[in-house]
Write an enzyme that holds these catalytic residues in place. Sequence first.
Site, PDB file in Angstrom:
ATOM      1  CE  LYS A 127      -3.840  -2.442   3.518  1.00  0.00           C
ATOM      2  NZ  LYS A 127      -4.950  -1.431   2.143  1.00  0.00           N
ATOM      3  NE  ARG A 134     -11.103 -10.441  -1.472  1.00  0.00           N
ATOM      4  CZ  ARG A 134     -10.918  -9.144  -1.958  1.00  0.00           C
ATOM      5  NH1 ARG A 134     -11.813  -9.454  -3.749  1.00  0.00           N
ATOM      6  NH2 ARG A 134     -11.861  -8.229  -1.473  1.00  0.00           N
TER       7      ARG A 134
END
Length: 464
Positions: free
Chosen positions: A240, A314
């Site tokens: 990020k 996820r």
Amino acid sequence: MDLTSYLVEDADESTLPLTPLGRDQLNDWLAGQPGFVAAWVQSSGFTGKPGSYALVPGNEGPLARVLVGVEDIEDPWAFAALPTQLPRRRYRLEGQYDRVAAERAVLGWLLGCYAFDRYKARESEPASLVRPTAASRDSVLRLAQATALTRDLINTPANDMGPEALGEAVRAEGKRYGGKTTTIQGDQLLKRNYPAIHAVGRAAAQEPRLVDLRWNNGGGPQLTLVGKGVTFDTGGLDLKSAAGMKLMKKDMGGAAHALALAKLIMDAELPVSLRLLIPAVENSVSADAFRPQDVVQTRKGKTVEIGNTDAEGRLVLADALAEAERDNPELVIDFATLTGAARVALGPDVPALFTNDDGLADRLAYASRTERDPLWRLPLHEGYRSWLDSKVADLVNVPDNGFGGAISAALFLREFVPDKTSWAHYDVMAWNPSAKPGRPQGGEAMALRATFAAVCDWVEERKV
């Protein structure tokens, strides 16, 4: 943070009445007051505007009451700004309140007392409220303390809230209510067949783990809660930006919500068989980090091609949801700070809800309206399922296109949900970008009250 001290049972000689007045009620109230009171209130500029207040003296000068601008007496936040604005002393609500209005007022007051003070002492203590007789002390404190727990966990930085500390938080709450907590961590995850949790967390200094809390009250229906516990998310090798990483201590916000809901259920002694599963990991960068285009095994047996290492939540949820199948649960609820797409669609205040059960969706929507606790259902649109197809594995963890990110993430999770099980998935922000009365900037519980109310209704229905 413990909020119990700000709700007291008895008035003392310093206790002042709080008088709620709307704009259309003010003139009638002033007409019944001595002239000096009417003159004082008018000169103060108080008009009954929601969120405003006026300190009113008695006939000999000392403060005698506080007028509060309130248009909707059932607004949970109508009194939330007052504890830190008013002089520190005890206050009582003036007038007649039914249970809902009384408990909303107390809850807002208590949440207005909240501050994250682990590292910095607050400048002053808030004021206290005398409990209205219509309000259940246990019910209100239950909600306030669960919200405070959620906020505290999210606000704690990753150096003090890594996978180990998150696991200990689960263990502490389980012990408080007589539950049993077990943990599988490190290479034991591979031996016990939780390969996706291991893959995401293996690069971090603290070992990845699956924290498993069980609590049973009378052998009722099986309810399993799952929470994403990524205690910090660098993005992995798909790193990020600095701005994107700044708030990633909150990436365990789903775990905080799931633990808080478990706390509510246990504290209320709901007749259920409860299980809480928290995959607790840190998504770090090291020589052992999982990579783009790796193919990761999962507990369910499905293989996943890694399209982006920043879509890690996820993956850990996939193994936890697959583990939930062991108990044949009637209901599975998961919480996750899963996608920025949900925030783009609904903003920071409204969690996205996905579910495979229309009846459950209706139950949650009703609870959202009655509890004044927003959520919004988004569709599990079948037309987007093909976006998860991979040429080398059963699934890819993130599609190549940038469309419908919250939906494709929910569709991915659905692949691992136990068959024929009612399932609700929340994609939450878990953070207030700016402060509002009773909701300081920082970690936040979202849809928690609504979900608890819906669970209570679900349990009650199963008693019949």
